[in-house]
Scaffold this motif. Sequence first.
Motif, PDB file in Angstrom:
ATOM      1  N   PRO A  47       0.826  -1.208   0.000  1.00 13.92           N
ATOM      2  CA  PRO A  47       0.000   0.000   0.000  1.00 13.92           C
ATOM      3  C   PRO A  47       0.868   1.270   0.000  1.00 13.92           C
ATOM      4  O   PRO A  47       2.027   1.229   0.420  1.00 13.92           O
ATOM      5  N   ASP A  48       0.292   2.364  -0.457  1.00 15.00           N
ATOM      6  CA  ASP A  48       1.043   3.624  -0.590  1.00 15.00           C
ATOM      7  C   ASP A  48       1.639   4.100   0.732  1.00 15.00           C
ATOM      8  O   ASP A  48       2.741   4.616   0.775  1.00 15.00           O
ATOM      9  N   TRP A  49       0.861   3.905   1.829  1.00 15.52           N
ATOM     10  CA  TRP A  49       1.338   4.429   3.117  1.00 15.52           C
ATOM     11  C   TRP A  49       2.648   3.784   3.524  1.00 15.52           C
ATOM     12  O   TRP A  49       3.427   4.342   4.280  1.00 15.52           O
ATOM     13  N   TRP A  50       2.901   2.599   2.997  1.00 20.91           N
ATOM     14  CA  TRP A  50       4.126   1.881   3.331  1.00 20.91           C
ATOM     15  C   TRP A  50       5.190   2.143   2.272  1.00 20.91           C
ATOM     16  O   TRP A  50       6.375   2.319   2.573  1.00 20.91           O
ATOM     17  N   THR A  51       4.762   2.214   1.016  1.00 23.62           N
ATOM     18  CA  THR A  51       5.713   2.323  -0.096  1.00 23.62           C
ATOM     19  C   THR A  51       6.529   3.611  -0.025  1.00 23.62           C
ATOM     20  O   THR A  51       7.758   3.576  -0.176  1.00 23.62           O
ATOM     21  N   THR A  52       5.869   4.724   0.219  1.00 29.54           N
ATOM     22  CA  THR A  52       6.562   6.014   0.137  1.00 29.54           C
ATOM     23  C   THR A  52       7.677   6.155   1.184  1.00 29.54           C
ATOM     24  O   THR A  52       8.829   6.413   0.813  1.00 29.54           O
TER      25      THR A  52
END
Lengths: 348, 248
Positions: B69-74
């Motif tokens: 998910p984005d919250w983890w990727t960034t």
Amino acid sequence: MLRLRALTKRYASFALGPLSLDVGAEVVGVLGPSGSGKSTLLSLVSGTETPDDGTVHLNGTALGPCPLETRGTARVFQTSALFPHLTARENIEYAAPTPERVDELAALLEIEEVLDQRARTLSGGENRRVEVARALASDPAVLLLDEPTAGLDTPVRRRLRGHFRRLLRDLRIPVLYVTHNQAEASTVADRVAVLQDGELQQVGPPAEVFNRPATTFVARFTGNPNVFPARLVSASSGPRVEWNGARLAVPATDLPPDTDVWLCIRPEQVELCPEDDPPASPNVIEATVAQHIFRGGEHVVVLHVGDEGDEASLQARVLPSTARVLDVDRGDRIHVRLSPDPLHLIRR
Amino acid sequence: MGLGALLLLYYGLPLIALLITQSPAELGERLADAQVRRAALVSLGAAGTTTVLSALLGLPLAYGLARGPDWWTTPVTALVVLPLVFPPIVSGMLLLSVFGPSTWIGSAAATAGLPLTRSFAAVVLAQTFVASPFTVITAKSAFEGVPRRYEQASRLLGTGRWTTLRRVTLPLAAPGVAAGLLLTFARSMGEFGATLMVAYYPRTLPVQIWVAFTTLGLDSAFPVAAVLALLSILVLVLLNRLGPNAWE
């Protein structure tokens, strides 16, 4: 039996459901425009998306907690999902239990000659056939097809439609066949489910959905441009509708008299009559030809009905074999017969 | 195209100058030097080990970043890129602060017979810190380039996650993964700053070049640099030829 109950998925700008549907050993054509939720429905059934609410049961077992590989729901994706690094044969072998099964499916889908080609070199039609073969190779309990003829040339699409119709009906498993093409849905499916903005509008046999639409959306989406506001009135000789100055006999209805209704007239059921030979039957009205277009397989005649300035545009579709229609041209006054039985009313 | 050729020329000229100014006799002499040969073996061994470690540890991380998910990727991507931003000397300093002899990890490892400074393991630690982000970032892009529907289709056909990863995702991501591993190997071969800080010994070729330069001068350093360049080119060409491309 595939049983969907109150299936719901919400996105920021779109919501599907709550949607309930039972699919037995039959082909259900899921019909709707782009963005109506057709692919989302397949994603929820296949498990590639998780519903916010509702359940999916297959033969009494809840599929909710099942990982993708044990659900038994093979899916043919809208954009090819054949593995591009494998040949057609290797793609089918990927799911097939034995080499004999690969050959059997190749024969069934008439793809023997392309089996040794890389997937990415297949034509559009070949690609779709191989993907269906691969899906069948996994011996699925449910088959989901997402616009399997999208992007193909019309002749290829027509040929595949006929092929899929025979093939899918013989499977005797629940099949959801998503399409936005009403002709395709009626060709392939035992029943049609029409979706609009994430909501099921109507489910039924193709003939019923096409001839007795539940809503004006279904009527228009299934190719009927002739949906007009009218009023149901009672008469001693049976129910009538008043429409643009005409009083038309309609089939018996449960709707009470003095109800505002939508009058649906299938364009194939509009019968053009020569001016000098008005038939002495009910429901004959006068109209002016506004347009006459030859569309290859059929003639489309647009007629104006009613007083000038307040006229309704009534469309007639006539086969070229009905030779006398070829004479009518813009501005001609002609008689039109609207047989009572095909007329359909929807409460307004 | 013309502008690209200009850049290519810019890359090539120093290399050509390096190679043509060295006589074969000098190169031979350098290759015969036990210190240079030892440094070449350390460089090749450490770069190879770093590349394998980057594959083992970096590819799962890259896949997690590609599919997470984005919250983890960034934030995690930012953390992975951080070693590329630091000057290698700073990376070495940071590694010393964690694995140095006076730290509890460093002293525990040394007691266990695996010193994390002035050792082959230290070279690998330094190279992994500096070079493995190339594998993670490049492989992440490669995994992102594999449409999810291939994995979904595979699993819906009854194949589990791992088999899907092995038979579908990895073959399709292979060109990008191979490119990432090549970059990691290349960066490891040339790694100097962090290595110098944590492992002056055993010497890698870049450290050997530095030693030759500071003790005997530029003329003495060039032949060792030529050895490094030739070895790197040879291995990179070999690896590149092995790299499969499932899309072709």
